[in-house]
Scaffold this active site. Structure first.
Site, short mmCIF file in Angstrom:
data_model
loop_
_atom_site.label_atom_id
_atom_site.label_comp_id
_atom_site.label_asym_id
_atom_site.label_seq_id
_atom_site.Cartn_x
_atom_site.Cartn_y
_atom_site.Cartn_z
N GLY A 48 51.90 82.73 64.60
CA GLY A 48 52.58 81.97 65.63
C GLY A 48 53.99 81.64 65.18
O GLY A 48 54.27 81.59 63.97
N GLN A 53 61.94 77.20 64.91
CA GLN A 53 61.90 77.86 63.61
C GLN A 53 62.94 78.97 63.47
O GLN A 53 63.22 79.42 62.35
CB GLN A 53 60.51 78.45 63.36
N CYS A 110 52.95 77.20 56.82
CA CYS A 110 53.97 77.29 57.86
C CYS A 110 55.07 78.22 57.37
O CYS A 110 55.47 78.15 56.21
CB CYS A 110 54.54 75.89 58.11
N LEU A 111 55.58 79.06 58.25
CA LEU A 111 56.65 79.99 57.88
C LEU A 111 57.94 79.24 57.53
O LEU A 111 58.83 79.80 56.91
CB LEU A 111 56.91 80.98 59.02
N HIS A 152 49.55 73.40 65.76
CA HIS A 152 50.63 73.56 64.78
C HIS A 152 51.95 73.91 65.47
O HIS A 152 53.00 73.31 65.19
CB HIS A 152 50.23 74.66 63.77
N GLU A 153 51.89 74.88 66.39
CA GLU A 153 53.13 75.34 67.05
C GLU A 153 53.68 74.28 68.00
O GLU A 153 54.91 74.10 68.08
CB GLU A 153 52.90 76.67 67.77
N HIS A 156 55.71 71.76 66.28
CA HIS A 156 57.10 72.20 66.02
C HIS A 156 58.03 71.79 67.16
O HIS A 156 59.19 71.45 66.92
CB HIS A 156 57.17 73.73 65.87
ZN ZN Z 1 54.95 76.26 61.35
#
Ligand code: ZN
Length: 198
Positions: A48, A53, A110-111, A152-153, A156
């Site tokens: 995702g 991000q 998380c990226l 999670h997304e 963000h």
């Molecule tokens: Zn993340």
């Protein structure tokens, strides 16, 4: 095309993202951003990606959890985690309209917090209402791992990161050794780990 994924410390990750108007959705900049985000998520690779991000404070998410990501995971573990493949899809202005009280704790990364994971409790089941990439209103029920990705997304889009909530004592380095170690861990084993470190 792959965009740069910004990291924790960048203030854009802490902003509440702006909603996208239905009229904007079909515009070339938004459609281009969607395509670039899909490419960026796949290249990372991740399951995702939220627009903040990539440095764009808009309420836009792409999600895809392909079968090959869990190829070496045992069927019973996939079942316990509720991890099943999720086809590529786009969520615009998503709202969680139901969040179950029962939660599952599991390692989450998380990226934008590269290289680490912590045990994070997430609701088992959620309902989300959103617009798709054509501006069509959709409602979806999700459970297990997919429900985790959605929570999670959507965090963000509200300027939140998992590290704000997940206990720092559960942090591990997400290297090859730990990936292998926890790949087929049961929820009970995660709970034991949490008890040990707390
Ligand atoms: Zn993340």
């Amino acid at each position: 095309m792959s965009l740069e994924i910004i990291q924790i410390g960048n203030p854009i990750l802490r902003q509440v993202a702006r909603e996208i108007s239905p009229a904007e959705i079909s515009s070339p900049p938004i459609q281009g951003l969607i395509q670039s985000m899909i490419g960026t998520m796949r290249a990372a690779p991740g399951v995702g990606l939220a627009a903040p991000q990539v440095g764009v404070s808009l309420q836009l998410i792409v999600i895809e959890d392909p079968e090959e990501f869990t190829a070496s995971m045992l069927p019973e573990i996939k079942k316990e985690r509720g991890r099943y493949p999720v086809k590529l899809h786009v969520l615009i202005n998503p709202k969680l309209t139901h969040v179950s009280k029962d939660e599952i704790g599991f390692f989450e990364g998380c990226l934008s917090v590269k290289g680490y994971c912590r045990v994070m409790n997430r609701a088992k089941n959620v309902t989300v209402e959103y617009l798709d990439e054509h501006g069509e209103a959709k409602k979806m029920h999700a459970s297990g791992w997919y429900a985790r990705i959605l929570q999670h997304e959507i965090d963000h889009l509200n300027g939140k990161l998992y590290v704000d909530t997940a206990n720092a004592k559960t942090e591990i380095i997400w290297d090859e050794e730990n990936k292998k170690k926890w790949l087929n861990a049961s929820i009970k084993e995660i709970q034991e780990f949490v008890r040990e470190v707390m």
